[in-house]
Enzyme design. Structure first.
Site, PDB file in Angstrom:
ATOM      1  N   GLN A 127       0.829  -1.211   0.000  1.00  0.00           N
ATOM      2  CA  GLN A 127       0.000   0.000   0.000  1.00  0.00           C
ATOM      3  C   GLN A 127       0.863   1.260   0.000  1.00  0.00           C
ATOM      4  OE1 GLN A 127      -0.076  -2.465   2.173  1.00  0.00           O
ATOM      5  NE2 GLN A 127      -0.222  -1.811   4.300  1.00  0.00           N
ATOM      6  N   ASN A 138      10.703  -5.920   2.313  1.00  0.00           N
ATOM      7  CA  ASN A 138      10.528  -7.372   2.267  1.00  0.00           C
ATOM      8  C   ASN A 138      10.138  -7.819   0.852  1.00  0.00           C
ATOM      9  OD1 ASN A 138       7.777  -6.843   2.051  1.00  0.00           O
ATOM     10  ND2 ASN A 138       7.321  -7.356   4.176  1.00  0.00           N
ATOM     11  N   THR A 157      17.353  -9.312   2.827  1.00  0.00           N
ATOM     12  CA  THR A 157      18.804  -9.259   3.007  1.00  0.00           C
ATOM     13  C   THR A 157      19.484 -10.608   2.749  1.00  0.00           C
ATOM     14  OG1 THR A 157      18.528  -7.518   4.610  1.00  0.00           O
ATOM     15  CG2 THR A 157      20.575  -8.760   4.735  1.00  0.00           C
ATOM     16  N   GLN A 161      23.074 -11.223   9.967  1.00  0.00           N
ATOM     17  CA  GLN A 161      22.181 -10.801   8.886  1.00  0.00           C
ATOM     18  C   GLN A 161      21.015 -11.769   8.685  1.00  0.00           C
ATOM     19  OE1 GLN A 161      22.406  -7.712   7.617  1.00  0.00           O
ATOM     20  NE2 GLN A 161      24.103  -7.501   9.052  1.00  0.00           N
ATOM     21  N   HIS A 177      17.389 -10.860   9.959  1.00  0.00           N
ATOM     22  CA  HIS A 177      16.492  -9.872   9.341  1.00  0.00           C
ATOM     23  C   HIS A 177      15.059 -10.371   9.182  1.00  0.00           C
ATOM     24  CE1 HIS A 177      18.238  -6.086   8.090  1.00  0.00           C
ATOM     25  NE2 HIS A 177      19.394  -6.696   7.963  1.00  0.00           N
ATOM     26  N   GLU A 227      24.191 -10.003  -1.749  1.00  0.00           N
ATOM     27  CA  GLU A 227      24.044  -8.574  -1.441  1.00  0.00           C
ATOM     28  C   GLU A 227      25.240  -8.037  -0.650  1.00  0.00           C
ATOM     29  OE1 GLU A 227      20.836  -7.695   1.234  1.00  0.00           O
ATOM     30  OE2 GLU A 227      21.346  -5.572   1.244  1.00  0.00           O
ATOM     31  N   HIS A 228      25.509  -8.657   0.506  1.00  0.00           N
ATOM     32  CA  HIS A 228      26.659  -8.241   1.321  1.00  0.00           C
ATOM     33  C   HIS A 228      27.723  -9.330   1.223  1.00  0.00           C
ATOM     34  CE1 HIS A 228      23.148  -6.578   3.658  1.00  0.00           C
ATOM     35  NE2 HIS A 228      23.895  -5.496   3.608  1.00  0.00           N
ATOM     36  N   ASP A 239      26.141  -1.133   7.267  1.00  0.00           N
ATOM     37  CA  ASP A 239      24.733  -0.831   7.032  1.00  0.00           C
ATOM     38  C   ASP A 239      24.219   0.322   7.875  1.00  0.00           C
ATOM     39  OD1 ASP A 239      24.452  -2.732   5.140  1.00  0.00           O
ATOM     40  OD2 ASP A 239      23.164  -4.075   6.304  1.00  0.00           O
ATOM     41  N   GLU A 272      18.457   3.861 -44.555  1.00  0.00           N
ATOM     42  CA  GLU A 272      17.406   3.163 -43.800  1.00  0.00           C
ATOM     43  C   GLU A 272      16.036   3.355 -44.427  1.00  0.00           C
ATOM     44  OE1 GLU A 272      17.674   4.419 -39.710  1.00  0.00           O
ATOM     45  OE2 GLU A 272      19.733   3.686 -39.489  1.00  0.00           O
ATOM     46  N   HIS A 280      13.024  11.722 -42.528  1.00  0.00           N
ATOM     47  CA  HIS A 280      14.216  12.021 -41.737  1.00  0.00           C
ATOM     48  C   HIS A 280      15.240  12.749 -42.605  1.00  0.00           C
ATOM     49  CE1 HIS A 280      12.670   8.989 -38.973  1.00  0.00           C
ATOM     50  NE2 HIS A 280      13.699   9.117 -38.164  1.00  0.00           N
TER      51      HIS A 280
HETATM   52  N1  LIG Z   1      18.279  -5.276   0.121  1.00  0.00           N
HETATM   53  C1  LIG Z   1      18.505  -4.323   0.995  1.00  0.00           C
HETATM   54  O1  LIG Z   1      19.230  -3.394   0.737  1.00  0.00           O
HETATM   55  C2  LIG Z   1      17.840  -4.357   2.344  1.00  0.00           C
HETATM   56  C3  LIG Z   1      18.219  -3.437   3.311  1.00  0.00           C
HETATM   57  C4  LIG Z   1      17.546  -3.425   4.515  1.00  0.00           C
HETATM   58  C5  LIG Z   1      16.511  -4.320   4.750  1.00  0.00           C
HETATM   59  N2  LIG Z   1      16.173  -5.214   3.794  1.00  0.00           N
HETATM   60  C6  LIG Z   1      15.067  -6.148   3.989  1.00  0.00           C
HETATM   61  O2  LIG Z   1      13.907  -5.407   4.250  1.00  0.00           O
HETATM   62  C7  LIG Z   1      12.963  -6.300   4.800  1.00  0.00           C
HETATM   63  C8  LIG Z   1      12.141  -5.636   5.855  1.00  0.00           C
HETATM   64  O3  LIG Z   1      11.027  -6.458   6.000  1.00  0.00           O
HETATM   65  P1  LIG Z   1       9.890  -6.243   7.055  1.00  0.00           P
HETATM   66  O4  LIG Z   1       8.837  -7.235   6.755  1.00  0.00           O
HETATM   67  O5  LIG Z   1      10.478  -6.234   8.405  1.00  0.00           O
HETATM   68  O6  LIG Z   1       9.374  -4.761   6.812  1.00  0.00           O
HETATM   69  P2  LIG Z   1       8.753  -4.052   5.517  1.00  0.00           P
HETATM   70  O7  LIG Z   1       8.525  -2.656   5.963  1.00  0.00           O
HETATM   71  O8  LIG Z   1       9.549  -4.280   4.309  1.00  0.00           O
HETATM   72  O9  LIG Z   1       7.352  -4.751   5.294  1.00  0.00           O
HETATM   73  C9  LIG Z   1       6.314  -4.624   6.199  1.00  0.00           C
HETATM   74  C10 LIG Z   1       5.012  -4.556   5.437  1.00  0.00           C
HETATM   75  O10 LIG Z   1       4.817  -5.752   4.716  1.00  0.00           O
HETATM   76  C11 LIG Z   1       3.449  -5.915   4.499  1.00  0.00           C
HETATM   77  N3  LIG Z   1       3.092  -7.323   4.639  1.00  0.00           N
HETATM   78  C12 LIG Z   1       3.457  -8.177   5.602  1.00  0.00           C
HETATM   79  N4  LIG Z   1       2.909  -9.386   5.396  1.00  0.00           N
HETATM   80  C13 LIG Z   1       2.184  -9.302   4.273  1.00  0.00           C
HETATM   81  C14 LIG Z   1       1.384 -10.221   3.519  1.00  0.00           C
HETATM   82  N5  LIG Z   1       1.245 -11.501   3.905  1.00  0.00           N
HETATM   83  N6  LIG Z   1       0.795  -9.783   2.402  1.00  0.00           N
HETATM   84  C15 LIG Z   1       0.944  -8.502   1.992  1.00  0.00           C
HETATM   85  N7  LIG Z   1       1.676  -7.602   2.651  1.00  0.00           N
HETATM   86  C16 LIG Z   1       2.283  -7.987   3.772  1.00  0.00           C
HETATM   87  C17 LIG Z   1       2.722  -5.070   5.515  1.00  0.00           C
HETATM   88  O11 LIG Z   1       1.984  -4.091   4.851  1.00  0.00           O
HETATM   89  C18 LIG Z   1       3.826  -4.391   6.302  1.00  0.00           C
HETATM   90  O12 LIG Z   1       3.580  -3.015   6.483  1.00  0.00           O
HETATM   91  C19 LIG Z   1      13.731  -7.506   5.301  1.00  0.00           C
HETATM   92  O13 LIG Z   1      13.455  -8.587   4.450  1.00  0.00           O
HETATM   93  C20 LIG Z   1      15.172  -7.058   5.161  1.00  0.00           C
HETATM   94  O14 LIG Z   1      16.027  -8.126   4.932  1.00  0.00           O
HETATM   95  C21 LIG Z   1      16.811  -5.234   2.596  1.00  0.00           C
HETATM   96 ZN   LIG Z   2      21.388  -5.928   8.032  1.00  0.00          ZN
END
Ligand SMILES: NC(=O)c1ccc[n+]([C@@H]2O[C@H](COP(=O)([O-])OP(=O)(O)OC[C@H]3O[C@@H](n4cnc5c(N)ncnc54)[C@H](O)[C@@H]3O)[C@@H](O)[C@H]2O)c1
Ligand SMILES: [Zn+2]
Length: 442
Positions: free
Chosen positions: A183, A206, A229, A251, A254, A319-320, A353, A408, A413
């Site tokens: 959303q 996520n 992550t 990591q 997460h 990633e890392h 990070d 062409e 043109h």
């Molecule tokens: N690649 C990168 O650079 C990097 C950096 C930092 C964090 N991350 C990742 O970010 C992620 C953060 O995840 P998070 O879940 O804690 O927070 P988030 O803020 O990414 O997601 C939370 C939201 O997910 C939605 N959600 C949860 N379950 C759901 C479902 N079943 N269906 C639909 N929507 C749903 C909800 O709306 C909620 O607000 C982690 O996976 C972390 O590894 C990646």
């Molecule tokens: Zn991290």
């Protein structure tokens, strides 16, 4: 090649099935936001985050009241981290030059870097309030000169997280919404009755967030695919199992789907790390997530040689990538696919990070094969321009242009070129024909 898996993660096919399920949820949800706007956003915030407000935008007064809850020490720490991120981003910005040069007499070509005019920054906060992600997106956009910065983060334990809101505000966010997941990115990219759509979405999240950004790409720009992550440790027997296990689990915590992979040429280190991980999982307070990630996605890969370690690491494109070997700089010189490198036992992914200054929004799911992480350059668009300043240049380029268009079959043109050749060169090129060949001058 003698590569041995002492531990393997979920098979690729299962991972693909998870991705397909996520994609279907995201598609339906984005369609709902598209058709029902604010009403859909409201219902989704209640459904997924149990969060009900008449408006999800924080007013200036609310922002001030929320920030007042942050301790002086926390504010100082946030400022310190943001300063490091800003300093490095500014140095990177300064390395990007506008250019203008004369490529032929009277032919001026150039490019200029223009900030994206509005950006939506997603700051994750489902499981952990990711304060640092606000520096990475918001503060970096500010360095780039983005005039409208929108920031979204989900409620944490039912309310806006003070430290995250403080970091967004200090970083320079113009609009702050307490919205998460699909959303949030959907509302920012598609727009609603109350939220004007942005031109670019950035920030990690996520699997739902990363997939929503992927599906919205095209309609808006995105920084990169930055999902759950991933971490890799490349180590030899110059380091011990405690370092490796700590860096892998650090990591894996997460979420439930964070791959952590050890690549080593030491069987002893591999086996000791496996048992050390079991020991640490017994005492780590976040073992609830870390254990699931480790069991389902953790891998230990034993190689014979450093060249094999390099090959395996480039193929995974994690990633890392934490490198702790007798030849860390060799990996820096030779690795080609990864999000970011963390070199030597004195550095670590958490420092990288949270505070050291490089951007932590990094490519996952092998996106490191075609992009690096978020940086100030992702907020800038490099646009070219051209000027022809003499009659001679207009004639010379026009004659080539005319013939190459006819090659062409593009008569319209060619006529654009012919008109210039007639007007500025006094050479009569008949309509529907290419310019005549001239004797080579020298
Ligand atoms: N690649 C990168 O650079 C990097 C950096 C930092 C964090 N991350 C990742 O970010 C992620 C953060 O995840 P998070 O879940 O804690 O927070 P988030 O803020 O990414 O997601 C939370 C939201 O997910 C939605 N959600 C949860 N379950 C759901 C479902 N079943 N269906 C639909 N929507 C749903 C909800 O709306 C909620 O607000 C982690 O996976 C972390 O590894 C990646
Ligand atoms: Zn991290």
């Amino acid at each position: 090649m003698a590569i041995e898996y002492l531990k393997r993660g979920k098979p690729e096919a299962d991972r693909a099935e998870d991705d397909a399920k996520t994609a279907a949820v995201v598609e339906a949800t984005l369609k709902d936001i598209e058709t029902r706007g604010d009403t859909a956003v409201h219902e989704l915030a209640v459904k997924f985050d149990n969060y009900d407000r008449p408006s999800y935008r924080l007013s200036e007064d609310e922002i001030a009241a929320i920030i007042a809850k942050v301790s002086d020490q926390d504010m100082a720490d946030i400022r310190f981290a943001q300063q490091q991120v800003t300093n490095f981003a500014q140095a990177q910005r300064d390395s990007m030059l506008d250019i203008e040069l004369e490529t032929l007499p009277g032919v001026i070509l150039g490019h200029k870097n223009i900030p994206v005019q509005s950006v939506g920054c997603y700051v994750p906060g489902g499981k952990f309030p990711m304060v640092a992600s606000a520096h990475m997106s918001v503060a970096t956009a500010k360095v780039a000169g983005v005039p409208r910065i929108v920031a979204c983060t989900p409620p944490f334990n039912g309310e806006p997280n003070p430290a995250v809101i403080a970091a967004m505000h200090l970083g320079g966010a113009d609009e702050i919404y307490v919205l998460g997941g699909i959303q949030a990115v959907g509302a920012m990219a598609i727009g609603t009755e109350t939220i004007a759509p942005v031109h670019l979405l950035v920030g990690p999240g996520n699997a739902f967030v990363a997939e929503a950004k992927r599906q919205l790409f095209g309609r808006v720009g995105i920084d990169l695919f930055a999902g759950p992550t991933e971490t890799m440790v490349i180590a030899d027997d110059t380091v011990d199992a405690e370092l490796c296990a700590t860096d892998l689990l650090g990591q894996a915590e997460h979420g439930y789907n964070s791959p952590a992979v050890l690549v080593t040429n030491s069987r002893v280190l591999a086996q000791n790390t496996l048992s050390e991980i079991e020991r640490v999982l017994e005492i780590l307070p976040t073992a609830g997530t870390a254990r699931v990630s480790w069991e389902e996605y953790g891998e230990v890969i034993l190689c014979d040689t450093y060249d094999e370690m390099l090959l395996v690491a480039d193929d995974i494109a994690s990633e890392h990538v934490q490198v702790m070997t007798d030849r860390d700089d060799w990996f820096l010189e030779n690795m080609t696919c990864y999000g970011a490198l963390f070199l030597g036992p004195r550095t670590n992914v958490a420092n990288g990070d949270k505070v050291i200054g490089t951007n932590h929004t990094l490519p996952t799911k092998k996106a490191g094969r075609y992009t690096g992480g978020l940086w100030v350059g992702k907020f800038l668009k490099t646009h070219s321009y051209q000027k022809v300043t003499t009659d001679e240049a207009a004639t010379l380029i026009g004659e080539y242009g005319s013939r190459l268009c006819m090659l062409e079959g593009f008569v319209g043109h060619a006529e654009q070129c012919n008109l210039r050749v007639r007007r500025y060169g006094g050479i009569n090129v008949p309509y529907g024909k290419g310019a005549p060949y001239r004797e080579a001058a020298e």
